[in-house]
Motif scaffolding. Structure first.
Motif, short mmCIF file in Angstrom:
data_model
loop_
_atom_site.label_atom_id
_atom_site.label_comp_id
_atom_site.label_asym_id
_atom_site.label_seq_id
_atom_site.Cartn_x
_atom_site.Cartn_y
_atom_site.Cartn_z
N VAL A 63 0.87 -1.19 0.00
CA VAL A 63 0.00 0.00 0.00
C VAL A 63 0.90 1.23 0.00
O VAL A 63 1.84 1.33 0.80
N PHE A 119 0.82 5.57 -0.17
CA PHE A 119 0.21 6.90 -0.21
C PHE A 119 1.24 7.83 -0.88
O PHE A 119 2.37 7.98 -0.39
N VAL A 130 -0.40 12.66 -0.87
CA VAL A 130 -1.85 12.79 -0.69
C VAL A 130 -2.19 14.04 0.11
O VAL A 130 -1.65 14.27 1.20
N SER A 167 2.93 11.03 2.43
CA SER A 167 3.53 9.96 1.63
C SER A 167 4.14 8.90 2.55
O SER A 167 4.82 9.24 3.52
N THR A 223 4.94 4.22 2.35
CA THR A 223 4.70 2.94 1.70
C THR A 223 4.84 1.84 2.74
O THR A 223 5.78 1.84 3.54
N VAL A 277 -6.78 9.01 7.04
CA VAL A 277 -5.92 8.18 6.18
C VAL A 277 -6.60 6.85 5.89
O VAL A 277 -6.63 6.37 4.74
N LEU A 314 -8.03 5.09 2.39
CA LEU A 314 -7.63 3.75 1.96
C LEU A 314 -8.86 2.94 1.55
O LEU A 314 -8.81 2.17 0.58
N ARG A 317 -11.55 4.23 0.49
CA ARG A 317 -12.20 5.09 -0.48
C ARG A 317 -13.60 5.51 -0.04
O ARG A 317 -14.56 5.50 -0.80
N VAL A 339 -3.63 7.01 -3.88
CA VAL A 339 -3.47 5.88 -2.98
C VAL A 339 -3.47 4.63 -3.84
O VAL A 339 -4.38 4.42 -4.66
N ASP A 392 -4.19 2.25 -8.70
CA ASP A 392 -4.84 3.44 -8.15
C ASP A 392 -6.26 3.06 -7.72
O ASP A 392 -7.02 2.47 -8.51
#
Length: 652
Positions: free
Chosen positions: A380, A382, A385, A405, A407, A427, A431, A433, A442, A448
């Motif tokens: 995952v 970011f 963002v 940002s 990972t 956050v 994730l 959505r 993300v 994406d």
């Protein structure tokens, strides 16, 4: 949150966008139920026409019996050919009237079946479509609406539509048939006296028009106040334990009294308009009947001077009786026209709210050709963002996340740490959505999230919130929610992984024990463990633990944490925790402050840095006296900002 009498309807913004809501109701939902509509319409027309037959036959029988120059015939139908004697004519008229009543009763049943079927099917379709739309709306929409207001649309407004489609439509067509049918009969008998009977119709029409103009805004106020009242009651009933523990019963009684008074004032304003309108309408209708009786009575006197005033021709006794009977059936239904308009205006206001809600665009849009998310490694990322709730709607919108940002490798555990309001839960919402990022992206395994289907994304993520929600039902039903086909063995294994199996076995009915509304029969820790079991049973590729052990005691937390360690070993996991001891073994810890990433590393690395994480750790270790003054000052400022935001929410 005090609700002032001048508060606007929270659905005003969506209502304003709706054009011709009633026409839309028939176009979108009536076409699928046209058979029931046709049956109801046919039954209404036939039943009302048969209702007009007895008065006409009575007049014919009177004239044929008492006036020798009047033949016993029903229009072009020569009834005298079948009954030439007065006795047989009375018997035939009686038989026809009885048949009309029996046949009319059958058509009345058909009419009622048709309109009820039409209304009930549309009510069901509208309610389910409205609920389905509510589920698809962005979470921002719910931030401005309360549960009671939403329930008011699903319940009160949809039910109002059903009442109009059944009672209102039934009455409207009955009125139309009666007016047209009676008008035709009266003009056929004596057009001059018919004009006398109908002289009040323009006055009734104007009076009704004024009523519509006056009552429409009042009904809008009533609908608004109903939603506010429902919201206050739902809010208070949900928080009854807090009300009792803080001894605020009298305070909340005053608040309920305030919103109830608002509803009373709005509703009484509409009632006053109605109770002035309907008696006035009856006076106009009664005037028409009185004039008809006076003119027709003088005209039909056997020893009178014939047609009174400027009228010409003759009027028989039977015709006068028909006029009296039918004018009553004509004038009084006209007085009911206001009731139909009253129902229509209520339904119109409700249709505006229903379709206004249906038309709210969901901000989370899925591409028509979007593929399903494929999770292989579970990485995952970011990427730069930025996000703000309602961004772009107001110039002073506050940014929640700014250039975030990080990972997390597949199978690793990432912990999000930071003060209240730092953006940790936001956050996680990005994730899953629940919202779309304003800037950046993300990605899961380099896909994406905006390019994949929502169901596949959310199926891949298991979420345990700090605000545990259980549905009314059994323990088993709550654990299997979202994984409905699970076996008993799988359910038990999930419960064991969440350290819930032991206490569930001790419940009165075990896994079949009812948990009560929102799980009220269970403790906070028990509810939390059932929620964890629900996520375990889902067996997601990615697991999100948002303060997942916040409502359990230290001992239970230890047991859950041991199970979670096993659960998270082979899946990507995000953990949000204020209790830092629960996440110190995470592979990566991201520290957020004011929506920005300020630190990133392991527990030991962050302690060595001596930054925000180290200070938060010191707070929980009880080393308050050793904290730097800058950290204490910053914490004070954050607390003041949070309090100010809470106060602003209370004033909304």
């Amino acid at each position: 949150m005090d609700i002032d009498a001048t508060d606007d309807d929270v659905f005003d913004d969506v209502r304003e966008r709706v054009d011709h809501p009633m026409r839309r109701l028939f176009e979108e939902y009536g076409s699928d139920n046209w058979v029931a509509f046709a049956v109801g319409l046919l039954g209404s027309v036939a039943a009302r026409l048969l209702d007009l037959l007895p008065p006409v036959l009575l007049g014919i029988a009177i004239d044929a019996t008492f006036e020798e120059n009047r033949p016993f015939s029903l229009g072009p139908i020569p009834l005298y050919e079948y009954a030439s004697e007065p006795e047989s004519q009375v018997i035939m008229a009686t038989a026809i009237i009885a048949g009309a009543f029996l046949l009319g009763a059958g058509f009345h049943w058909i009419r009622n079946w048709g309109w009820n079927s039409f209304a009930q099917h549309i009510q069901h379709a509208v309610r389910t479509d409205t609920y389905d739309q509510m589920q698809r709306l962005n979470m921002d929409f719910y931030a401005d609406k309360q549960t009671g207001e939403m329930m008011s649309v699903l319940s009160n407004d949809v039910n109002r539509l059903e009442r109009f489609l059944n009672d209102g439509m039934n009455s409207a067509f009955r009125l139309a048939v009666m007016v047209m049918g009676i008008s035709a009969i009266l003009f056929w008998y004596n057009w001059q006296l018919a004009l006398v009977t109908l002289v009040v119709v323009p006055a009734i029409a104007f009076f009704t028009y004024r009523f519509i103009k006056t009552i429409q805004p009042k009904y809008a106020e009533v609908r608004s106040s109903v939603g506010q009242l429902n919201s206050r009651l739902e809010n208070n009933l949900g928080g009854v334990q807090v009300i009792k523990t803080y001894n605020t019963e009298s305070y909340e009684s005053d608040r309920v009294e305030d919103v109830s008074q608002d509803y009373f004032d709005a509703n009484w304003g509409a009632i006053e308009t109605r109770i002035r309108f309907f008696p006035g309408l009856r006076v106009l209708a009664g005037f028409g009947f009185v004039v008809t009786f006076l003119v027709g009575g003088l005209w039909a006197l056997p020893n009178g001077g014939g047609a009174p005033l400027f009228f010409t021709g003759t009027l028989s006794t039977g015709e006068f009786v028909v006029f009296i009977l039918l004018s009553q059936r004509f004038i009084w239904p006209m007085a009911q026209f206001g009731q139909i308009i009253n129902m229509y205006q209520r339904a119109y206001a409700s249709a505006e709210r229903v379709f206004g809600l249906m038309d709210v665009p969901g901000e989370i849009e899925e591409r028509p050709d979007a593929p399903d998310l494929v999770v292989e490694g579970g990485e995952v990322a970011f990427e730069d963002v930025s996000f703000g709730y309602g961004a772009g709607e107001t110039a002073d919108e506050e940014t929640i996340l700014d250039d975030v940002s990080f990972t997390v490798e597949g199978g690793d555990t990432l912990a999000l740490v930071g003060p209240t309001g730092a953006g940790k839960s936001t956050v996680m919402k990005l994730l899953m959505r629940m919202y779309d990022v304003d800037e950046g992206a993300v990605r899961i395994d380099d896909q994406d999230l905006r390019d994949v289907t929502l169901p596949s994304l959310r199926q891949a993520i298991g979420y345990v919130s700090q605000e545990t929600f259980l549905f009314y039902g059994t323990v088993k039903e709550n654990i299997t929610y979202g994984t409905f086909g699970a076996t008993d063995e799988e359910i038990i294994e999930a419960a064991k992984a969440a350290e819930a199996h032991a206490f569930i076995q001790n419940l009165p009915d075990g896994y079949d024990t009812k948990v009560g509304e929102r799980g009220v029969k269970l403790s906070g820790g028990q509810r939390q463990r059932i929620a964890i079991a629900r996520a375990v049973l889902k067996d997601p590729k990615i697991l999100v633990l948002d303060e997942a052990t916040s409502d359990v005691d230290t001992e239970t937390e230890m047991l859950i944490q041991r199970s979670l360690d096993k659960l998270t070993a082979d899946r990507t996991t995000f953990a949000i925790a204020h209790r830092l001891s629960t996440i110190k073994d995470a592979d990566q810890i991201v520290v957020l402050e004011d929506g920005r990433v300020v630190e990133n590393g392991s527990h030991d690395e962050l302690l060595d840095e001596g930054g925000l994480y180290a200070n938060l750790w010191a707070v929980q270790a009880g080393e308050i006296d050793e904290l730097p003054e800058e950290f204490v000052q910053r914490a004070t400022e954050r607390r003041a900002q949070t309090d100010a935001a809470d106060a602003a929410d209370d004033d909304d």
